[in-house]
Design an enzyme around this catalytic site. Sequence first.
Site, PDB file in Angstrom:
ATOM      1  N   HIS A 193      -5.694  -5.206  -0.271  1.00 14.82           N
ATOM      2  CA  HIS A 193      -4.379  -5.439  -0.864  1.00 14.82           C
ATOM      3  C   HIS A 193      -4.426  -5.568  -2.385  1.00 14.82           C
ATOM      4  O   HIS A 193      -3.471  -5.244  -3.065  1.00 14.82           O
ATOM      5  CB  HIS A 193      -3.697  -6.631  -0.198  1.00 14.82           C
ATOM      6  CG  HIS A 193      -3.173  -6.267   1.148  1.00 14.82           C
ATOM      7  ND1 HIS A 193      -3.819  -6.598   2.322  1.00 14.82           N
ATOM      8  CD2 HIS A 193      -2.097  -5.529   1.507  1.00 14.82           C
ATOM      9  CE1 HIS A 193      -3.153  -6.090   3.334  1.00 14.82           C
ATOM     10  NE2 HIS A 193      -2.100  -5.446   2.878  1.00 14.82           N
ATOM     11  N   ARG A 248       7.324  -4.705   2.629  1.00 15.97           N
ATOM     12  CA  ARG A 248       6.337  -5.663   3.165  1.00 15.97           C
ATOM     13  C   ARG A 248       6.949  -7.061   3.048  1.00 15.97           C
ATOM     14  O   ARG A 248       6.812  -7.722   2.012  1.00 15.97           O
ATOM     15  CB  ARG A 248       5.032  -5.596   2.376  1.00 15.97           C
ATOM     16  CG  ARG A 248       4.199  -4.327   2.618  1.00 15.97           C
ATOM     17  CD  ARG A 248       2.874  -4.394   1.860  1.00 15.97           C
ATOM     18  NE  ARG A 248       1.889  -3.451   2.343  1.00 15.97           N
ATOM     19  CZ  ARG A 248       1.611  -2.272   1.766  1.00 15.97           C
ATOM     20  NH1 ARG A 248       2.255  -1.894   0.690  1.00 15.97           N
ATOM     21  NH2 ARG A 248       0.678  -1.484   2.276  1.00 15.97           N
ATOM     22  N   GLU A 266      -0.853   1.311  13.758  1.00 11.43           N
ATOM     23  CA  GLU A 266      -1.977   0.826  12.942  1.00 11.43           C
ATOM     24  C   GLU A 266      -3.202   0.566  13.801  1.00 11.43           C
ATOM     25  O   GLU A 266      -4.304   0.398  13.297  1.00 11.43           O
ATOM     26  CB  GLU A 266      -1.613  -0.505  12.268  1.00 11.43           C
ATOM     27  CG  GLU A 266      -0.385  -0.439  11.418  1.00 11.43           C
ATOM     28  CD  GLU A 266      -0.082  -1.775  10.783  1.00 11.43           C
ATOM     29  OE1 GLU A 266      -0.461  -1.959   9.628  1.00 11.43           O
ATOM     30  OE2 GLU A 266       0.533  -2.631  11.439  1.00 11.43           O
ATOM     31  N   ASP A 318      -4.715   0.289   8.030  1.00 13.70           N
ATOM     32  CA  ASP A 318      -5.267  -0.429   9.175  1.00 13.70           C
ATOM     33  C   ASP A 318      -5.756   0.523  10.260  1.00 13.70           C
ATOM     34  O   ASP A 318      -6.756   0.248  10.933  1.00 13.70           O
ATOM     35  CB  ASP A 318      -4.231  -1.400   9.750  1.00 13.70           C
ATOM     36  CG  ASP A 318      -4.202  -2.685   8.939  1.00 13.70           C
ATOM     37  OD1 ASP A 318      -5.295  -3.213   8.674  1.00 13.70           O
ATOM     38  OD2 ASP A 318      -3.110  -3.119   8.555  1.00 13.70           O
ATOM     39  N   CYS A 324       2.910   5.312   5.961  1.00 14.36           N
ATOM     40  CA  CYS A 324       3.140   4.347   4.877  1.00 14.36           C
ATOM     41  C   CYS A 324       1.837   3.730   4.382  1.00 14.36           C
ATOM     42  O   CYS A 324       1.856   2.808   3.579  1.00 14.36           O
ATOM     43  CB  CYS A 324       4.134   3.277   5.301  1.00 14.36           C
ATOM     44  SG  CYS A 324       3.548   2.290   6.679  1.00 14.36           S
TER      45      CYS A 324
HETATM   46  C1  PEP Z   1      -1.255  -0.018   6.667  1.00 18.35           C
HETATM   47  O1  PEP Z   1      -1.976  -0.724   7.359  1.00 18.35           O
HETATM   48  O2  PEP Z   1      -1.497   1.175   6.423  1.00 18.35           O
HETATM   49  C2  PEP Z   1      -0.033  -0.581   6.060  1.00 18.35           C
HETATM   50  C3  PEP Z   1       0.821   0.175   5.434  1.00 18.35           C
HETATM   51  O3  PEP Z   1       0.117  -1.945   6.146  1.00 18.35           O
HETATM   52  P1  PEP Z   1      -0.651  -2.977   5.173  1.00 18.35           P
HETATM   53  O4  PEP Z   1      -1.395  -2.182   4.144  1.00 18.35           O
HETATM   54  O5  PEP Z   1       0.368  -3.850   4.544  1.00 18.35           O
HETATM   55  O6  PEP Z   1      -1.524  -3.694   6.131  1.00 18.35           O
HETATM   56 MG    MG Z   2      -1.278  -2.656   7.992  1.00 15.91          MG
END
Ligand code: PEP
Ligand code: MG
Length: 712
Positions: free
Chosen positions: A341, A448, A577, A601, A648
């Site tokens: 993140h 998010r 995911e 994920d 995404c």
């Molecule tokens: C992902 O897992 O690709 C996603 C978009 O969610 P995050 O990155 O917030 O876990």
């Molecule tokens: Mg994710």
Amino acid sequence: QRFQRLMDILFDTEQVHTLNQEQDSHQLAQLIGAELIPDWPSRRIVLANAHGLHARPATHLVNMTKKFAGDILVAVDEGAYVSAKSLTKLLAMGCRRGQTLTFIAQPDTDAVAGLEQIIDAVQQGLGEEVEAVDLVSHQHSSSDPVVNTLELMPFESHGDTGSCGIAASTGLAFGPAHVVKPREFSYERRGQSFKAENEKLEIALHQVKNSLRQFIAHTESTAIKQIFMAHLEMLDDPDLLQSVQRGLKQGLSAAAAWHDHIEVAATAQAALSDRLLAERAADLRDIGERVLAALCGVADVTEPEQPYILIMHDVGPSDVARLNKDRVAGILTAVGGASAHSAIVARALAIPAVVGAGVAVLNIENHATVLINGDTGEYVVSPEQSQIDHAIAEGQRQRELREQAEQHCLEPAITLDQHQVEIAANIGKVGATIQAVADGAEAIGLLRTELVFMSHSSAPDEATQEADYRVVLDALAGRPLVVRTLDVGGDKPLPYLPIEKEENPFLGLRGIRLTLRKPELLRQQLVALLKAADNRPLRIMFPMIGRVEEWRAAKAILDEVRIQHPCENLQVGIMIEVPAAALLAPILAQEVDFFSIGTNDLTQYTLAIDRGHPLLSAEADGLHPSILLLIDQTVRAAHQHGKWVGICGELAADPKAVPVLIGLGVDELSMSSTSIPLVKAQIRGLNYINCQQVAQQALSCDSASAVRALVE
Ligand code: PEP
Ligand code: MG
């Protein structure tokens, strides 16, 4: 208590007799149960055992020390001394690799000569094979020992070249290095006198408070002002001063008394079950370090005047979010991965970043010029003028391309053979919607909401949430909003939603698994969303769905809420995911309105590589054929049932992935809004038929690098 003990002895004729015998100060202190600061011969050594001083090496140590008649005590870092002959006490110290063990031996006994042998034995690993400790990476006892163990065993070329990390946020940047790393302080444990040490302490406190006041006066950010004002308050706490002074009265030096008190207070704070309170431990340690630096005469590392390359062990999402974009030209970290993140936040702020470059980066001299390439992961220390010139020219070329792309960013993304792909934005702050629309977002493809929650210091109530979601929908002016319900857990803890410590948080109570166990929280969020919608196009999706029961349970809660709060223009979908969800797509597609594939994920779980893993995350490439096969299966299933599919995850904006994803039939790509103009420009130069062919070939490649070579 100790005074009481002394009185007991003095008034007990039998015991007072023991005082008359020749006692050294050590024995006397022991008699009254006082804390010892013995002035015995000492030796120090850094523990190199990979798993710390666990049972086996500790037993080895006990067996060895027991051979000597004299007392041998040991302390970890600046902690309290315990008997080196007691296994339980040794284990309770919890000494980890990289921490310093100080052994002291009772004077005039065989133990003094024994110190040498003990140090030798610790150096040899106490019966275990050990690798020498890299002192830089171990200055801070809290740094992750696993990272450093792995650093010694790089796989392939990654991590051992010293000049290449993981490309985490696009762009070239150069500037003076500003290395932020834990500092080492050396000081005597014993003080001169209470008066002298107290004076030192007061001067140091005064110095630190002054510099904090200056900082507060100069910073423009209210968030940063607030943090430092809280620090000032902590330093003004009379209890704090009194506790440290108690240490001074026991004969400790100002630095030792200060350090000991802060450590005890911070450890107790960190153990609190209230997460928000527990996090204040970091603030305590922060002020602790500032004052200690002043006491030891260690200068603060000043930020360079011009935009600099920030070099750190790792940066958390909140660290990046707090950065001043005008001061930080680029980020270079020792550990971290591209889909962690923190990297996502760096991309959102458009700060070039190279992560996971190895702990050697922490040795780069402050102010040395560093050049980083956020597209290749390379970095150069003290680059040649020609390399800087090339970076400037390349930077100029990229700016021109971006400017051209930005001129057309509000136009749709249609391939040369007229295939249109919807381009949407991922956001984590409601206020970012306006910029996303200005960057060319045709929708918000991923809100998010856990990041929206994080912007509030306590849990936002329904009205606060509704107001937040309205900000997004208003700014979208009729464009669709895809909202993800709370995705807390994994590497995204929510301070006011404490989760029990888990062995594997990414495989634990995360996303929908958590909110289904807190249905009131989910219900409240859904109500706020439906109320905010006012029949505008709202798409709600649930994160981390792995089993059909989870989807149905979440959908049932939504259906219930919908009775009270009808919403005309609503679609309900899930994130793909977890590989299980992709494999079950033919079933799920019959029930959902859409799928949004979270490749971050999906990659992590398919390849079984922690997305933030310091070394392995470079290998977690979403273009791996196994992930493409799952995407292919998901798209086919959705289309068969007339449903749409978006992506995404970070892959959606990867120039190498864009043609493949489009070729697999993905309908929407959602990304950080700064990437939108360039991705749209790229799509306008592609041919859909070609993309389909490339995608089909990619499905039978044997590796991610083969797919990348194919697209090239
Ligand atoms: C992902 O897992 O690709 C996603 C978009 O969610 P995050 O990155 O917030 O876990
Ligand atoms: Mg994710």
